[in-house]
Design an enzyme around this catalytic site. Structure first.
Site, PDB file in Angstrom:
ATOM      1  N   CYS A   1       0.842  -1.194   0.000  1.00 43.42           N
ATOM      2  CA  CYS A   1       0.000   0.000   0.000  1.00 43.42           C
ATOM      3  C   CYS A   1       0.879   1.247   0.000  1.00 43.42           C
ATOM      4  O   CYS A   1       1.982   1.229   0.549  1.00 43.42           O
ATOM      5  CB  CYS A   1      -0.858  -0.028   1.262  1.00 43.42           C
ATOM      6  SG  CYS A   1      -1.852   1.429   1.529  1.00 43.42           S
TER       7      CYS A   1
ATOM      8  N   SER B   1       0.487   3.743   1.752  1.00 45.23           N
ATOM      9  CA  SER B   1       0.688   4.190   3.142  1.00 45.23           C
ATOM     10  C   SER B   1       1.985   3.623   3.723  1.00 45.23           C
ATOM     11  O   SER B   1       2.636   4.275   4.539  1.00 45.23           O
ATOM     12  CB  SER B   1      -0.467   3.742   4.038  1.00 45.23           C
ATOM     13  OG  SER B   1      -1.639   4.361   3.643  1.00 45.23           O
TER      14      SER B   1
ATOM     15  N   CYS C   1      -7.660  -2.601   4.048  1.00 41.79           N
ATOM     16  CA  CYS C   1      -7.148  -1.255   3.765  1.00 41.79           C
ATOM     17  C   CYS C   1      -7.709  -0.731   2.455  1.00 41.79           C
ATOM     18  O   CYS C   1      -8.631   0.066   2.455  1.00 41.79           O
ATOM     19  CB  CYS C   1      -5.622  -1.210   3.783  1.00 41.79           C
ATOM     20  SG  CYS C   1      -5.028   0.472   3.505  1.00 41.79           S
TER      21      CYS C   1
ATOM     22  N   HIS D   1       4.749   5.830   2.352  1.00 44.01           N
ATOM     23  CA  HIS D   1       4.803   7.219   2.830  1.00 44.01           C
ATOM     24  C   HIS D   1       5.937   7.428   3.829  1.00 44.01           C
ATOM     25  O   HIS D   1       6.527   8.498   3.889  1.00 44.01           O
ATOM     26  CB  HIS D   1       3.479   7.622   3.494  1.00 44.01           C
ATOM     27  CG  HIS D   1       2.376   7.919   2.524  1.00 44.01           C
ATOM     28  ND1 HIS D   1       2.584   8.451   1.280  1.00 44.01           N
ATOM     29  CD2 HIS D   1       1.032   7.787   2.641  1.00 44.01           C
ATOM     30  CE1 HIS D   1       1.424   8.613   0.663  1.00 44.01           C
ATOM     31  NE2 HIS D   1       0.465   8.216   1.466  1.00 44.01           N
TER      32      HIS D   1
ATOM     33  N   HIS E   1       0.348  -3.702   6.777  1.00 46.96           N
ATOM     34  CA  HIS E   1      -0.917  -3.551   7.517  1.00 46.96           C
ATOM     35  C   HIS E   1      -2.129  -4.118   6.780  1.00 46.96           C
ATOM     36  O   HIS E   1      -3.190  -4.229   7.356  1.00 46.96           O
ATOM     37  CB  HIS E   1      -1.164  -2.064   7.815  1.00 46.96           C
ATOM     38  CG  HIS E   1      -1.255  -1.224   6.586  1.00 46.96           C
ATOM     39  ND1 HIS E   1      -0.153  -0.666   5.992  1.00 46.96           N
ATOM     40  CD2 HIS E   1      -2.304  -0.879   5.825  1.00 46.96           C
ATOM     41  CE1 HIS E   1      -0.519   0.003   4.918  1.00 46.96           C
ATOM     42  NE2 HIS E   1      -1.821  -0.119   4.776  1.00 46.96           N
TER      43      HIS E   1
HETATM   44  N1  APR Z   1      -2.673  13.658 -10.571  1.00 49.56           N
HETATM   45  C1  APR Z   1      -3.337  12.494 -10.794  1.00 49.56           C
HETATM   46  N2  APR Z   1      -2.905  11.285 -10.335  1.00 49.56           N
HETATM   47  C2  APR Z   1      -1.756  11.250  -9.639  1.00 49.56           C
HETATM   48  C3  APR Z   1      -1.003  12.430  -9.366  1.00 49.56           C
HETATM   49  C4  APR Z   1      -1.517  13.680  -9.877  1.00 49.56           C
HETATM   50  N3  APR Z   1      -0.886  14.825  -9.672  1.00 49.56           N
HETATM   51  N4  APR Z   1       0.081  12.066  -8.625  1.00 49.56           N
HETATM   52  C5  APR Z   1       0.008  10.717  -8.436  1.00 49.56           C
HETATM   53  N5  APR Z   1      -1.086  10.226  -9.051  1.00 49.56           N
HETATM   54  C6  APR Z   1      -1.533   8.829  -9.103  1.00 49.56           C
HETATM   55  C7  APR Z   1      -0.436   7.813  -9.327  1.00 49.56           C
HETATM   56  O1  APR Z   1      -0.103   7.701 -10.709  1.00 49.56           O
HETATM   57  C8  APR Z   1      -1.071   6.521  -8.789  1.00 49.56           C
HETATM   58  O2  APR Z   1      -1.793   5.817  -9.764  1.00 49.56           O
HETATM   59  O3  APR Z   1      -2.053   8.470  -7.829  1.00 49.56           O
HETATM   60  C9  APR Z   1      -2.033   7.041  -7.715  1.00 49.56           C
HETATM   61  C10 APR Z   1      -1.632   6.630  -6.307  1.00 49.56           C
HETATM   62  O4  APR Z   1      -1.746   5.243  -6.245  1.00 49.56           O
HETATM   63  P1  APR Z   1      -0.819   4.259  -5.355  1.00 49.56           P
HETATM   64  O5  APR Z   1       0.575   4.738  -5.408  1.00 49.56           O
HETATM   65  O6  APR Z   1      -1.140   2.849  -5.754  1.00 49.56           O
HETATM   66  O7  APR Z   1      -1.366   4.542  -3.884  1.00 49.56           O
HETATM   67  P2  APR Z   1      -2.571   3.878  -3.065  1.00 49.56           P
HETATM   68  O8  APR Z   1      -2.065   2.698  -2.313  1.00 49.56           O
HETATM   69  O9  APR Z   1      -3.769   3.748  -3.920  1.00 49.56           O
HETATM   70  O10 APR Z   1      -2.825   5.017  -1.973  1.00 49.56           O
HETATM   71  C11 APR Z   1      -3.250   6.308  -2.373  1.00 49.56           C
HETATM   72  O11 APR Z   1      -4.566   6.708  -0.423  1.00 49.56           O
HETATM   73  O12 APR Z   1      -4.923   5.603   1.586  1.00 49.56           O
HETATM   74  C12 APR Z   1      -4.154   6.509   0.909  1.00 49.56           C
HETATM   75  O13 APR Z   1      -2.035   6.285   2.009  1.00 49.56           O
HETATM   76  C13 APR Z   1      -2.705   6.136   0.807  1.00 49.56           C
HETATM   77  O14 APR Z   1      -2.148   8.404   0.411  1.00 49.56           O
HETATM   78  C14 APR Z   1      -2.270   7.133  -0.199  1.00 49.56           C
HETATM   79  C15 APR Z   1      -3.445   7.163  -1.163  1.00 49.56           C
HETATM   80 ZN    ZN Z   2      -2.966   0.798   3.459  1.00 44.29          ZN
END
Ligand code: APR
Ligand code: ZN
Length: 365
Positions: free
Chosen positions: A40, A42, A168, A45, A62
């Site tokens: 994830c 998170s 999650c 981060h 998690h």
């Molecule tokens: N505009 C549009 N999309 C974006 C941008 C942007 N400026 N920056 C990043 N992204 C997209 C990425 O390309 C990716 O597909 O956001 C997505 C984030 O996805 P993941 O990295 O898979 O993250 P994910 O596990 O889905 O979590 C996203 O939700 O619960 C929270 O902690 C988690 O903050 C995190 C968020």
């Molecule tokens: Zn998570």
């Protein structure tokens, strides 16, 4: 007992997979053999410094499911062999929040970050160094010890590894739509970020009966996943202004928008793309100290900006209906698990997430 776990030593350092010592379950705790753990953002981060680094060294992870191997004294709700899914927040079941269906806000259990409620952890390095436990779960591990209030027992006729992301990505995404924002059938929805969590916002919107679901991402590959999960339209934000695109596609703004990245700038975009009376819902975890400002015409347009952490609701109610939806083919869990890796490839699993190639990588410890 000896087990094998993925350890975070500090920001911008590779995760280390090591043999460690795991103490047995104490009162109210359960020893779980982890079947599958989702990778994830998170988790990442802390690695990339988006949030102030948690304690280290920490056993990470998690988002997981597994099978009970042993129960500690006083545990009555679980028995060896039970299939369980982890929840990212503890539920005391007694406080004001648990009693009103907002388990995610539970304040009845006071544990120090990275610790079990008794102020200790169950993991040690082989040299005796204490290992902290991410979310008191430590799920990137072959075995872990978890408090019973962090577990939901699930039916055992569904492959347990398919259920890893319920606690999650699925509850956070689907829950934000169904429980927090309460999207109405026929709505127009726009979703910023189509990662593991965003795809679940998209499928949650489809389940809720939204008729326009606009997926926004900067990675073309993610927009392809988004269509598979129910998006009716996609916007590549690396090429187009997403606010203008949503305005055009909806004729004046979406009824609900969701920010699932954790950036102030995209949260502002999501707010700007709502129609009068619309709701912008924040799902992505913000950077430490992050702030966003919105115009005060919020008032005249009856607009709402709301937060949703861990999907509101209650896992003991929500996980069973998620599983039922999955069995009926209405909730996509198989499609979410686009790649499996062994625990030793945890660093590669994070690279999968950052490259945009996968919906979710699942580690099988
Ligand atoms: N505009 C549009 N999309 C974006 C941008 C942007 N400026 N920056 C990043 N992204 C997209 C990425 O390309 C990716 O597909 O956001 C997505 C984030 O996805 P993941 O990295 O898979 O993250 P994910 O596990 O889905 O979590 C996203 O939700 O619960 C929270 O902690 C988690 O903050 C995190 C968020
Ligand atoms: Zn998570």
């Amino acid at each position: 007992m000896r087990t094998r776990s993925a350890i975070f030593y500090g920001p911008n350092q590779p995760i280390s997979v090591e043999d460690v010592e795991l103490q047995g379950p104490k009162t109210g705790e359960v020893l779980v053999r982890v079947a599958a753990t989702g990778v994830c953002h998170s988790d990442y981060h802390a690695v990339d410094g988006h949030i102030n680094a948690r304690l280290s060294p920490t056993v990470m992870g998690h988002e997981a499911s597994g099978i009970v191997e042993e129960i500690g004294p006083g545990v009555t709700a679980f028995a060896p062999g039970d299939h369980v899914v982890f929840t990212i927040r503890p539920m005391c079941g007694k406080c004001k929040y648990c009693s009103t269906g907002r388990w995610n806000l539970c304040d009845g259990i006071q544990a120090k970050r990275g610790h079990m409620v008794d102020g200790t952890t169950r993991f040690k390095k082989l040299d005796g160094t204490v290992l902290y436990m991410s979310h008191a779960l430590a799920a990137f591990s072959q075995h872990t010890v978890v408090a019973e209030w962090n577990l939901v027992k699930v039916r055992n006729d569904v492959p347990i590894e398919r259920l890893a992301s319920l606690g999650c990505a699925v509850v956070t995404g689907v829950g934000a739509v169904v429980n927090t924002a309460q999207v109405k059938a026929g709505s127009a929805v726009a979703v910023w970020g189509c990662g593991g969590v965003g795809l679940n916002v998209i499928q949650g919107a489809a389940i809720a009966g939204a008729t326009k679901i606009i997926a926004i991402d900067i990675a073309e590959s993610k927009l392809t996943f988004a269509k598979q999960f129910g998006a009716t339209d996609t916007v590549d934000a690396s090429k187009n202004d997403p606010v203008e695109a949503v305005m055009d596609l909806t004729g004046g703004g979406a009824d609900y928008t969701f920010e699932v990245i954790g950036n102030p700038s995209t949260l502002r975009q999501a707010f700007d793309a709502t129609c009068p009376g619309g709701t912008a819902c924040m799902v992505g975890v913000p950077p430490s100290g992050g702030e966003v400002s919105v115009p005060m015409e919020l008032l005249f347009r009856d607009r709402r900006l709301i937060g949703s952490s861990a999907g509101t609701g209650s896992p003991r109610v929500d996980f069973p209906w998620f599983i039922e939806m999955y069995r009926q083919g209405r909730l996509k869990l198989d499609e979410l698990q686009s790649r499996f890796r062994p625990l030793d490839e945890i660093n590669e699993a994070f690279e999968d997430m950052l490259s945009g190639e996968v919906a979710r990588t699942i580690v099988r410890p």
